[in-house]
Design a protein around this motif. Structure first.
Motif, PDB file in Angstrom:
ATOM      1  N   TRP A   1       0.799  -1.220   0.000  1.00  0.00           N
ATOM      2  CA  TRP A   1       0.000   0.000   0.000  1.00  0.00           C
ATOM      3  C   TRP A   1       0.832   1.271   0.000  1.00  0.00           C
ATOM      4  N   ALA A   2       2.118   1.183   0.343  1.00  0.00           N
ATOM      5  CA  ALA A   2       2.947   2.397   0.465  1.00  0.00           C
ATOM      6  C   ALA A   2       2.956   3.243  -0.810  1.00  0.00           C
ATOM      7  N   PRO A   3       3.191   2.661  -1.996  1.00  0.00           N
ATOM      8  CA  PRO A   3       3.211   3.513  -3.194  1.00  0.00           C
ATOM      9  C   PRO A   3       1.840   4.103  -3.527  1.00  0.00           C
ATOM     10  N   VAL A   4       0.771   3.388  -3.197  1.00  0.00           N
ATOM     11  CA  VAL A   4      -0.575   3.905  -3.450  1.00  0.00           C
ATOM     12  C   VAL A   4      -0.842   5.108  -2.555  1.00  0.00           C
ATOM     13  N   LEU A   5      -0.546   4.973  -1.269  1.00  0.00           N
ATOM     14  CA  LEU A   5      -0.778   6.072  -0.329  1.00  0.00           C
ATOM     15  C   LEU A   5       0.118   7.275  -0.643  1.00  0.00           C
ATOM     16  N   GLU A   6       1.322   7.013  -1.106  1.00  0.00           N
ATOM     17  CA  GLU A   6       2.211   8.108  -1.488  1.00  0.00           C
ATOM     18  C   GLU A   6       1.635   8.866  -2.686  1.00  0.00           C
ATOM     19  N   ARG A   7       1.094   8.116  -3.641  1.00  0.00           N
ATOM     20  CA  ARG A   7       0.512   8.732  -4.838  1.00  0.00           C
ATOM     21  C   ARG A   7      -0.728   9.565  -4.509  1.00  0.00           C
ATOM     22  N   LEU A   8      -1.448   9.177  -3.445  1.00  0.00           N
ATOM     23  CA  LEU A   8      -2.689   9.861  -3.086  1.00  0.00           C
ATOM     24  C   LEU A   8      -2.503  10.902  -1.985  1.00  0.00           C
ATOM     25  N   LYS A   9      -1.266  11.180  -1.634  1.00  0.00           N
ATOM     26  CA  LYS A   9      -1.006  12.168  -0.575  1.00  0.00           C
ATOM     27  C   LYS A   9      -1.479  13.540  -1.042  1.00  0.00           C
ATOM     28  N   PRO A  10      -2.276  14.244  -0.230  1.00  0.00           N
ATOM     29  CA  PRO A  10      -2.807  15.544  -0.666  1.00  0.00           C
ATOM     30  C   PRO A  10      -1.705  16.588  -0.815  1.00  0.00           C
ATOM     31  N   SER A  11      -1.889  17.477  -1.775  1.00  0.00           N
ATOM     32  CA  SER A  11      -1.028  18.649  -1.903  1.00  0.00           C
ATOM     33  C   SER A  11      -1.736  19.833  -1.245  1.00  0.00           C
ATOM     34  N   GLU A  12      -1.042  20.944  -1.132  1.00  0.00           N
ATOM     35  CA  GLU A  12      -1.648  22.122  -0.511  1.00  0.00           C
ATOM     36  C   GLU A  12      -2.849  22.623  -1.313  1.00  0.00           C
ATOM     37  N   ALA A  13      -2.851  22.331  -2.619  1.00  0.00           N
ATOM     38  CA  ALA A  13      -3.939  22.816  -3.474  1.00  0.00           C
ATOM     39  C   ALA A  13      -5.183  21.932  -3.398  1.00  0.00           C
ATOM     40  N   ASP A  14      -5.047  20.719  -2.852  1.00  0.00           N
ATOM     41  CA  ASP A  14      -6.177  19.791  -2.808  1.00  0.00           C
ATOM     42  C   ASP A  14      -7.194  20.217  -1.756  1.00  0.00           C
ATOM     43  N   SER A  15      -8.466  20.074  -2.102  1.00  0.00           N
ATOM     44  CA  SER A  15      -9.533  20.253  -1.114  1.00  0.00           C
ATOM     45  C   SER A  15     -10.021  18.874  -0.690  1.00  0.00           C
ATOM     46  N   ALA A  16     -10.842  18.828   0.332  1.00  0.00           N
ATOM     47  CA  ALA A  16     -11.327  17.547   0.849  1.00  0.00           C
ATOM     48  C   ALA A  16     -12.063  16.775  -0.241  1.00  0.00           C
ATOM     49  N   THR A  17     -11.707  15.500  -0.396  1.00  0.00           N
ATOM     50  CA  THR A  17     -12.366  14.692  -1.425  1.00  0.00           C
ATOM     51  C   THR A  17     -13.446  13.784  -0.852  1.00  0.00           C
ATOM     52  N   LEU A  18     -13.364  13.447   0.433  1.00  0.00           N
ATOM     53  CA  LEU A  18     -14.440  12.706   1.094  1.00  0.00           C
ATOM     54  C   LEU A  18     -15.365  13.737   1.728  1.00  0.00           C
ATOM     55  N   ARG A  19     -16.542  13.903   1.148  1.00  0.00           N
ATOM     56  CA  ARG A  19     -17.406  15.020   1.524  1.00  0.00           C
ATOM     57  C   ARG A  19     -18.686  14.528   2.179  1.00  0.00           C
ATOM     58  N   VAL A  20     -18.906  14.997   3.387  1.00  0.00           N
ATOM     59  CA  VAL A  20     -20.105  14.625   4.131  1.00  0.00           C
ATOM     60  C   VAL A  20     -21.311  15.335   3.545  1.00  0.00           C
ATOM     61  N   ARG A  21     -22.374  14.558   3.322  1.00  0.00           N
ATOM     62  CA  ARG A  21     -23.635  15.129   2.851  1.00  0.00           C
ATOM     63  C   ARG A  21     -24.749  14.705   3.796  1.00  0.00           C
ATOM     64  N   GLY A  22     -25.534  15.664   4.233  1.00  0.00           N
ATOM     65  CA  GLY A  22     -26.627  15.353   5.144  1.00  0.00           C
ATOM     66  C   GLY A  22     -26.132  15.290   6.578  1.00  0.00           C
ATOM     67  N   ALA A  23     -26.895  14.587   7.404  1.00  0.00           N
ATOM     68  CA  ALA A  23     -26.594  14.499   8.831  1.00  0.00           C
ATOM     69  C   ALA A  23     -26.837  13.070   9.292  1.00  0.00           C
ATOM     70  N   GLY A  24     -26.636  12.851  10.578  1.00  0.00           N
ATOM     71  CA  GLY A  24     -26.820  11.529  11.163  1.00  0.00           C
ATOM     72  C   GLY A  24     -25.830  11.309  12.275  1.00  0.00           C
ATOM     73  N   LYS A  25     -26.186  10.433  13.221  1.00  0.00           N
ATOM     74  CA  LYS A  25     -25.321  10.178  14.382  1.00  0.00           C
ATOM     75  C   LYS A  25     -23.927   9.744  13.958  1.00  0.00           C
ATOM     76  N   ALA A  26     -23.871   8.834  12.977  1.00  0.00           N
ATOM     77  CA  ALA A  26     -22.571   8.307  12.572  1.00  0.00           C
ATOM     78  C   ALA A  26     -21.663   9.402  12.035  1.00  0.00           C
ATOM     79  N   LEU A  27     -22.217  10.323  11.255  1.00  0.00           N
ATOM     80  CA  LEU A  27     -21.399  11.384  10.676  1.00  0.00           C
ATOM     81  C   LEU A  27     -20.896  12.341  11.744  1.00  0.00           C
ATOM     82  N   HIS A  28     -21.712  12.614  12.766  1.00  0.00           N
ATOM     83  CA  HIS A  28     -21.245  13.445  13.881  1.00  0.00           C
ATOM     84  C   HIS A  28     -20.107  12.749  14.628  1.00  0.00           C
ATOM     85  N   LEU A  29     -20.285  11.469  14.877  1.00  0.00           N
ATOM     86  CA  LEU A  29     -19.272  10.740  15.633  1.00  0.00           C
ATOM     87  C   LEU A  29     -17.965  10.628  14.866  1.00  0.00           C
TER      88      LEU A  29
END
Length: 232
Positions: A147-175
């Motif tokens: 997994w090391a080369p995959v995680l290195e390739r996906l390391k965010p740069s300063e220009a990147d914004s959040a790619t996992l985006r929460v939509r809606g609400a719910g207990k799990a998302l708060h936690l």
């Protein structure tokens, strides 16, 4: 953190250990589904089933995101849930998941192997026989290398914004909010990936390859809460 703890206790009306049981198993569910997203969006070649690969990714990711003390609590809670589920499982030889008891044993094995110098006592307390220690350490080294080369390739740069985006609400998302934030600081998925909590009709979670969407089912949160209350 105070708001998170208050929400956990209010949701569960249970002990801190029960609250942590819910949170830790939600965390590992999130990391497992993140594994599916990474495999899909980064075109990761697999030498096993995708479910087995996502399990390994989840443990490696958790080990990078959490302290040793947190990882001790996570593996305890994952083991409790895994053994409960294995006891009620009907064996299906065609299932993509390995049998539940074996899946739980593999989680303990890889968790131990990621830091064998100081995890031996708890690993043995969780049932890991001493004769597999060397194999588990070797498996964890292979997991890291894969997994090391995959995680290195996906390391965010300063220009990147959040790619996992929460939509809606719910207990799990708060936690999970702090964990989602840490994930976005570690991994920049190639495509924007919404995360929602929805009623699914089953105790489960999903990553949908066709539209890059991640879902945690309301039923999973409810099932974890029932399991936590049963341990009081």
């Amino acid at each position: 953190m105070l708001r998170l703890a208050t929400l956990l206790i209010a949701c569960l009306a249970a002990s801190p250990a029960a609250a942590e049981f819910v949170l830790n198993n939600l965390r590992m569910t999130l990391y497992h589904e993140m594994g599916h997203a990474v495999i899909d969006q980064a075109d990761v070649p697999l030498m096993s089933t995708e479910e087995t690969a996502a399990d390994g990714f989840a443990l490696l990711l958790a080990d990078r995101l959490h302290s040793d003390a947190e990882m001790d609590r996570i593996i305890r809670d994952v083991t409790l849930l895994g053994r409960d589920e294995a006891a009620a499982e009907i064996f299906d030889p065609w299932a993509e998941y390995m049998p539940g008891a074996q899946r739980t044993a593999r989680a303990i094995c890889l968790w131990y192997g990621l830091a064998p110098a100081h995890r031996g006592d708890l690993a043995r307390a969780l049932g890991m026989p001493p004769f597999v220690a060397r194999t588990c350490a070797a498996s964890a080294r292979s997991l890291r290398r894969a997994w090391a080369p995959v995680l290195e390739r996906l390391k965010p740069s300063e220009a990147d914004s959040a790619t996992l985006r929460v939509r809606g609400a719910g207990k799990a998302l708060h936690l999970l909010a702090p964990d989602i934030d840490r994930l976005n600081r570690m991994i920049a998925l190639p495509r924007r990936t919404p995360l929602t909590v929805e009623a699914c009709g089953e105790d489960n979670a999903f990553y949908y390859h066709y539209d890059d969407r991640m879902v945690i089912c309301d039923e999973m949160v409810d099932a974890l809460m029932r399991g936590a209350r049963a341990r009081r």
